[in-house]
Design an enzyme around this catalytic site. Structure first.
Site, short mmCIF file in Angstrom:
data_model
loop_
_atom_site.label_atom_id
_atom_site.label_comp_id
_atom_site.label_asym_id
_atom_site.label_seq_id
_atom_site.Cartn_x
_atom_site.Cartn_y
_atom_site.Cartn_z
N THR A 93 0.83 -1.19 0.00
CA THR A 93 0.00 0.00 0.00
C THR A 93 0.88 1.26 0.00
O THR A 93 1.92 1.29 0.64
CB THR A 93 -0.87 0.00 1.28
OG1 THR A 93 -1.52 -1.25 1.35
CG2 THR A 93 -1.87 1.13 1.30
N ASN B 240 -2.04 -5.06 -1.40
CA ASN B 240 -2.10 -5.66 -0.07
C ASN B 240 -0.70 -5.85 0.51
O ASN B 240 -0.14 -4.89 1.01
CB ASN B 240 -2.92 -6.95 -0.06
CG ASN B 240 -3.32 -7.34 1.37
OD1 ASN B 240 -3.27 -6.50 2.26
ND2 ASN B 240 -3.71 -8.58 1.60
N GLY C 59 -2.02 -1.51 6.68
CA GLY C 59 -3.02 -2.50 7.06
C GLY C 59 -3.96 -1.96 8.12
O GLY C 59 -4.47 -0.84 8.00
O1 DON Z 1 -7.02 -2.56 2.15
C1 DON Z 1 -6.44 -2.78 3.19
O2 DON Z 1 -6.83 -2.39 4.27
C2 DON Z 1 -5.13 -3.56 3.15
N1 DON Z 1 -5.11 -4.43 2.02
C3 DON Z 1 -3.99 -2.60 3.12
C4 DON Z 1 -2.65 -3.26 3.17
C5 DON Z 1 -1.56 -2.38 3.58
O3 DON Z 1 -1.76 -1.25 3.95
C6 DON Z 1 -0.20 -2.96 3.58
N2 DON Z 1 0.76 -1.91 3.77
N3 DON Z 1 1.56 -1.71 4.54
#
Ligand code: DON
Length: 578
Positions: free
Chosen positions: A390, A410, A483
């Site tokens: 992300t 992701n 995340g």
């Molecule tokens: O949409 C979401 O909440 C996750 N797939 C985001 C993943 C994410 O932020 C990974 N990064 N560090």
């Protein structure tokens, strides 16, 4: 006092010097070369770009310099990141974009989140014993949702931009075709994820040299397949990605490895407009992402709860402030586990969750001196349903537009699977669905019925691109990866600015905390004092110091000056103004 333009040109010179050294001597540069940029917020009068990669920042800055608007610059940055930062920049994933126009006095949200393929089933990630198999949901072709990025970016550009898709993609194509110099972060990332990426022949040949060795800092990294894919899209528009050669390559990749995405899935994908979540915090208007993200609802919910306390009086990162934040966070994440999902499939009680009345009820349940164990907290009772890796970047222009965009595949490098012949990585976003009620996803988030897998459904996200307005004017543009930590990271930058009066660079850099209800743990970054930690433990919190959280690329506009704050947690991040 510093002369602002002198300071700006000095930092620019420092950054340029760093790159020249890199280009010509292949010297390993340290992030310190870019550090000067971060001592103070970078300033601009006519535009500001903050992304997690300096090459993307520069591509977007060029667009603004030529008179393009923030949306033109945003789409340019997004395609550039897809080339320069393949761990999270992408065309194989999806995301959300908030666009604020002061002139029209509107904030719109574009949802280009991935969708489950038409053949997805509720139990597709359960093994024969009925247990959730995270290897399948994260690292197989079944992990991929139908990608939305290309359609979403094209939609933003068509509706709000002033340049063509071809123009917006040109810098990315050049970076893929001619290559760019490998940074320490780029090299380290590929070394760290070697096992995941080398598992697939298609990925190995893109990210490692012919003999399997690593790209080292100072090497040139060229991506011919990706350049060809981007070129085809640039020439033929998005139908190339969703119905043309690129779609065929994705579908062939699926067919060869047991994936589900079909030509129909690709053709039927469409991004959409959503009404952003709107809240109010101490007089500021907060706009953030609505479902299928949980981000906006919970940023606003937590702010509503905290509004009931004199946070600025309690002080930045004091034990009392952190305690109250953690208590509010726990209650919001408990609600997330039960209520949140794709509104095209389920009803989410958004008005209830974001109402001041519900926040007051939750506030009343918080003990200001003692942690409430998560085991005694359950999803609350907001008012009934209404009837009805992300990466984030922030950009503003001189026309009163602001763009806050978070997009993702992701994990870092998504599923690790490059589409053979197309040169880009597939997301593993299907893991954001709840594979089985009560079984946590990769971020420890629990979900249930509302976020179960269904064909064509969008998986729940935490991404929280946010725009804060003050009396109708764009004020703070922010958002982060991380995340489950995205919501709390975004929350803290808003609070650091509004409650604590920190400048944007300090707001972004300050140590962060996080609580997500389950596990019942108060996660902190390094930088809190021992007596603060002790006070929190005495209140009953289990405090755990872990690695850094988020990478929040933010802009603050005050008195007509645009201040950019790049997050030092990403060594390649850069704010640049004009
Ligand atoms: O949409 C979401 O909440 C996750 N797939 C985001 C993943 C994410 O932020 C990974 N990064 N560090």
């Amino acid at each position: 006092m510093y002369n602002r333009s002198f300071q700006l040109s000095c930092t620019r010179v420092a950054v340029m010097a760093g790159c020249v050294i890199l280009l010509f001597s292949r010297t390993v540069y340290s992030s310190a070369i870019l550090e000067g940029q971060r001592m103070h917020p970078v300033q601009g009068k006519e535009g500001m770009v903050v992304t997690s990669h300096f090459l993307a920042t520069w591509s977007a800055q060029e667009v603004l310099k030529k008179g393009g608007n923030a949306i033109d610059a945003a789409v340019t940055a997004a395609f550039s990141l897809a080339v320069t930062q393949p761990r999270s920049g992408n065309i194989g994933g999806g995301g959300f974009m908030l666009i604020s126009s002061e002139q029209k006095d509107e904030v719109v949200a574009i949802d280009y989140r991935e969708k489950a393929p038409g053949e997805a089933t509720v139990d597709m990630f359960l093994d024969k014993d009925g247990n959730a198999d995270s290897t399948v949901s994260r690292f197989s072709h079944l992990a991929a949702g139908v990608p939305g990025t290309v359609a979403g970016l094209a939609m933003a550009l068509e509706k709000y931009g002033t340049i063509s898709l071809k123009e917006a993609m040109a810098p990315a194509i050049k970076l893929a075709e001619e290559g760019f110099i490998v940074t320490p972060r780029f090299s380290d990332g590929l070394k760290k994820r070697e096992k995941r990426l080398k598992k697939w022949v298609s990925s190995k040949k893109i990210f490692y040299k012919a003999d399997g060795s690593y790209y080292e800092p100072g090497d040139l990294f060229i991506q011919k397949d990706l350049a060809a894919t981007l070129n085809r899209i640039s020439q033929n528009g998005i139908t190339e990605f969703y119905e043309g050669r690129t779609a065929e390559l994705i579908v062939a990749e699926m067919a060869n490895h047991g994936g589900l995405i079909t030509m129909d899935d690709m053709k039927n994908y469409s991004p959409g407009f959503r009404t952003p979540i709107h809240g109010n915090y101490r007089g500021y208007d907060i706009y953030s992402m609505s479902p299928p993200s949980s981000g906006g609802a919970h940023v606003v919910q937590i702010l509503n709860i905290l509004e009931g306390y004199p946070i600025s009086e309690y002080g930045h990162n004091s034990a009392k402030t952190i305690h109250l934040m953690a208590e509010a966070m726990k209650r919001a994440y408990a609600d997330r586990s039960f209520y949140l999902g794709d509104e095209d499939f389920i009803k989410v009680p958004l008005k209830g969750l974001t109402s001041k009345k519900y926040a007051a009820a939750l506030h009343d349940g918080i003990d200001t001196e003692k942690a409430t164990p998560s085991s005694t907290i359950a999803p609350g009772k907001p008012l009934p349903y209404e009837s009805n890796q992300t990466t984030h970047f922030s950009i503003v222009d001189k026309y009163g537009n602001a763009v806050s965009n978070t997009y993702t595949i992701n994990f870092s490098y998504g599923s690790g699977i490059v589409v053979e012949g197309a040169g880009f990585l597939l997301n593993n976003e299907m893991d954001d669905f709840s594979a089985k009620p009560g079984v946590p996803n990769a971020y420890g988030l629990i979900g249930g019925e509302a976020n179960k897998i269904e064909p064509d459904k969008r998986m729940l996200s935490s991404m929280s691109p946010t725009i804060v307005k003050q009396e109708g004017k764009n004020f703070l543009i922010t958002g982060s990866p991380g995340g489950s930590r995205i919501i709390t990271t975004t929350l803290q930058v808003i609070m650091n600015v509004i409650d604590h009066g920190l400048n944007i660079q300090s707001s972004v850099a300050a140590p962060r905390i996080h609580h997500q209800w389950l596990p019942d743990q108060l996660r902190i970054e390094e930088g809190l004092s021992p007596d603060t930690i002790k006070a929190l433990q005495d209140m009953g919190h289990e405090v755990k110091q872990k690695s850094a959280m988020g990478a929040i690329q933010s802009i603050l506009i005050r008195d007509g000056v645009m201040y950019g704050g790049a997050d030092p947690r990403r060594s390649t991040a850069l704010a640049a103004g004009l």
